[in-house]
Design an enzyme around this catalytic site. Structure first.
Site, PDB file in Angstrom:
ATOM      1  CG  HIS A   9      -3.580  -3.606   2.879  1.00 57.08           C
ATOM      2  ND1 HIS A   9      -2.641  -3.166   3.783  1.00 57.08           N
ATOM      3  CD2 HIS A   9      -4.153  -2.491   2.354  1.00 57.08           C
ATOM      4  CE1 HIS A   9      -2.646  -1.834   3.822  1.00 57.08           C
ATOM      5  NE2 HIS A   9      -3.553  -1.409   2.959  1.00 57.08           N
ATOM      6  CD  GLU A  61      -1.253  -6.410   4.837  1.00 60.31           C
ATOM      7  OE1 GLU A  61      -1.451  -5.249   5.251  1.00 60.31           O
ATOM      8  OE2 GLU A  61      -0.886  -6.669   3.683  1.00 60.31           O
ATOM      9  CB  CYS A  77      -0.976  -0.031   1.167  1.00 61.75           C
ATOM     10  SG  CYS A  77      -2.334   1.154   0.998  1.00 61.75           S
TER      11      CYS A  77
END
Length: 657
Positions: A582, A584, A452
């Site tokens: 993102h 993750e 990001c």
């Protein structure tokens, strides 16, 4: 007697076998039999609820204990969902500071929620919706809207029964929503009650749970109470647990299990367990200890060793829940794979050293999903992970004069890194230090991953140091900039902060020709189109894309229209990758996020990276439900993101079809 059987399996009598009275009596018996069995099946389809509450202090691991309990129940072949109750007034976590509340976790439907929902998704391998996170703000908003519409028929609206009923209705509704690949309603719903018992903010939720236990019945409701057991110079103190359980019982809730949290490596002693059992009015088998272990992924095994599965099976009559052979086999497989993962991680010998350059490093929970992604990737490559946190502002030249020790320590960490990661964030503070770390990684051939903000800063760094645009920046940092490499997305609100970013699961299309060389594409199994969760307001300036690409910065992944840059990757670098999304948020212990896996593998060595790329090309499976992977055009047109066969998710609200 002549008996024939039809599709409905009911016996059909021959015409001449019985007189009318006998026939009538037989039909009554048959009808009674089927009505009884129908009632039995309805009874045993009832969702079982396990509430996890906390006492003494907050933040002692209720989320991990709740997730671990759910995982253990999944190993029995059961379908499990989870709900987190946060007693704050915010509608969601979207506007909360990471240093105060930890990271904001983003779901497929764009919900910005508490980080504990990340624990649930990772441990249980499920896909949750924003309605799985309840806040006081959401409940009061629903109640007030109903009052304004006249739904309460002129009654005085009160905490009891209107607010408490809304809480119970919300839990019961959301607990029915399918969350896994089966598309079926869950058997178990884990409800984590945030905060601590006795907080004024939690009072309506505690009262709602007191009522809820009678709504669903004793056999369908169990309570796990997590309490701190301080270790004072080797003596385990039970008084805080006695006090909090006394308060809980006074509020009408009786704990079925007491989880004694010890913030030391020593386990709960037998005499401590006996004392808590005596003074908290529970059997010794209902008290279990949760001490510090080398990894949170050992917590399910710790709970299992103390008999929690056997107790809950008996307490909730889980043997009556129908489990197919396929589900049971899946549970056994999950148990074996989890045990293998934890045992292999303990035997890992080689170490991989990652430096995280961020701006919220004073609270590690600010980057919870990032660190979990690194852990999962380290498990896969059989390495011990060490993460060194570097405050990005400490890398900036001014600090060399004001605090030289901090400056040199920060740069010593960066120079010694096997991999450098710049995660997401907002605001200008510390970004110059991040740019310096990115420049070092690019020029020195150190594996780099930007998420990001880290993606956007990689574009700015390239613009400044390769294109020689010295004042290149982001409009987030300077709205009047004459050289904005990063610009505000035109569709985003400039007046409202909460829930107004580009949020949720979005597709990325890999560009033609990237299949031969792009590590990012290969890590995603060679797929042409992938889906990851987004949370941002800014994007690469479309007017700069052609110039950036021509200078050697390829954007290998774009949105479906080819207008929005989403993945960058340097071709002749050992590993230099940035993602606007993102990734993750979609990592799993047994299915690590592809960019993080590639990053950790590259930091472990070129051979390790190549091995993982080949493995991903053969075996990668996206963690998302198939029905959630839809085009942005469908999302814009109100396409419902499906959650199972009988429910849809429209604008974040789950409802039956």
């Amino acid at each position: 007697m002549e008996v024939r059987r039809k599709q409905n399996k009911r016996p059909v009598l021959g015409k001449k076998s019985f007189a009318g009275t006998v026939l009538g009596r037989h039909r009554c018996i048959v009808d009674a039999f089927f009505s009884t069995n129908f009632a039995y099946s309805i009874k045993h389809k009832m969702t079982k609820y396990i509430v996890v509450s906390g006492g003494v202090v907050s933040g002692i691991g209720k989320g991990v204990i709740a997730s671990s309990t759910g995982l253990l129940l999944k190993t029995l072949g059961l379908k499990v969902t989870a709900i987190k109750i946060d007693p704050y007034m915010n509608i969601d976590a979207g506007t909360m500071r990471p240093q105060e509340h930890g990271e904001v976790y983003v779901l497929n439907d764009g919900g910005e929620v508490d980080l504990d929902l990340g624990n649930y998704e990772r441990y249980l391998n499920v896909t949750l919706s924003r309605d799985n996170n309840i806040t006081t703000g959401k409940i009061y908003k629903e109640v007030i809207e109903k009052e304004r519409k006249g739904d309460y028929l002129g009654k005085t609206v009160q905490i009891v029964p209107h607010v408490t009923n809304e809480i119970q209705d919300w839990i019961e509704r959301v607990s029915k929503i399918p969350v896994d690949e089966t598309g079926e309603e869950p058997n178990i719903c884990i409800v984590e009650l945030g905060g601590t018992v006795g907080d004024i903010e939690s009072a309506p939720f505690v009262e709602a749970m007191r009522q809820f236990q009678f709504r669903v019945g004793h056999e369908n409701f169990a309570l796990i109470h997590v309490s701190l057991v301080p270790d004072m110079h080797g003596e385990q103190k039970t008084k805080p647990t006695q006090t909090t359980v006394h308060s809980l019982r006074g509020l009408g809730l009786l704990p079925d299990l007491i989880a004694c949290r010890l913030l030391v490596p020593q386990p709960l002693r037998p005499d401590t367990k006996s004392k808590i059992s005596m003074f908290c009015h529970v059997a010794a088998e209902q008290v279990f200890g949760v001490h510090d272990v080398s990894s949170v992924y050992h917590v399910p095994l710790l709970l299992r060793s103390q008999g929690i599965v056997e107790y809950l099976t008996k307490r909730l009559n889980l043997e009556s829940v129908r489990v197919t052979k396929e589900m049971a086999d899946g549970g056994v497989s999950l148990s074996n794979r989890w045990r293998n993962m934890t045992s292999l991680s303990e035997r890992a010998f080689d170490t991989v050293h990652i430096v995280l350059v961020g701006k919220y490093t004073d609270l590690k929970d600010s980057y919870m999903s990032v660190t979990k992604s690194l852990e999962h990737s380290a498990f896969r490559v059989n390495r011990k992970l060490t993460v060194q946190w570097v405050e990005s502002s400490d890398l900036e030249p001014e600090v060399q004069e004001n605090a030289p020790a901090r400056y040199h320590d920060a740069w010593r960490a960066v120079v010694g890194a096997r991999g450098i990661l710049v995660p997401g964030g907002f605001g200008n503070r510390g970004t110059e230090g991040m740019l310096l770390a990115i420049k070092y990684a690019r020029e020195q051939g150190i594996p780099y991953l930007g998420i990001c903000l880290g993606f956007q800063l990689a574009v700015i760094e390239w613009s400044r140091n390769v294109l020689n645009i010295s004042d290149a920046t982001s409009m987030e940092f300077d709205q009047e900039s004459k050289s904005p490499a990063i610009v505000f997305m035109p569709e985003i609100s400039k007046t409202h902060m909460g829930g107004t970013m580009r949020l949720g699961l979005r597709p990325t299309v890999f560009q033609e020709g990237t299949e031969t060389w792009s590590k990012a594409r290969k890590l995603y199994g060679g797929a042409e189109k992938i889906w990851e969760r987004h949370r941002h307001r800014y994007e690469v300036n479309p007017d700069w894309v052609e110039r950036l690409t021509a200078s050697g910065l390829p954007f290998v992944g774009k949105d479906e229209k080819g207008e929005r840059m989403q993945v960058l990757e340097l071709r002749d670098h050992p590993f230099f990758m940035g993602l606007q999304a993102h990734p993750e948020f979609c990592t799993r212990p047994l299915n690590p996020s592809p960019p993080f896996l590639g990053f950790v593998a590259a930091a472990s060595g070129p051979g390790v990276l190549q091995e993982q790329i080949e493995n991903q090309l053969r075996n990668y499976t996206p963690p998302h439900p198939e029905d959630a992977m839809v085009s942005e055009a469908e999302l814009r047109n109100g396409h419902p993101v499906a959650y199972g066969k009988d429910h849809v998710l429209v604008n974040g609200n789950a409802s039956a079809i």
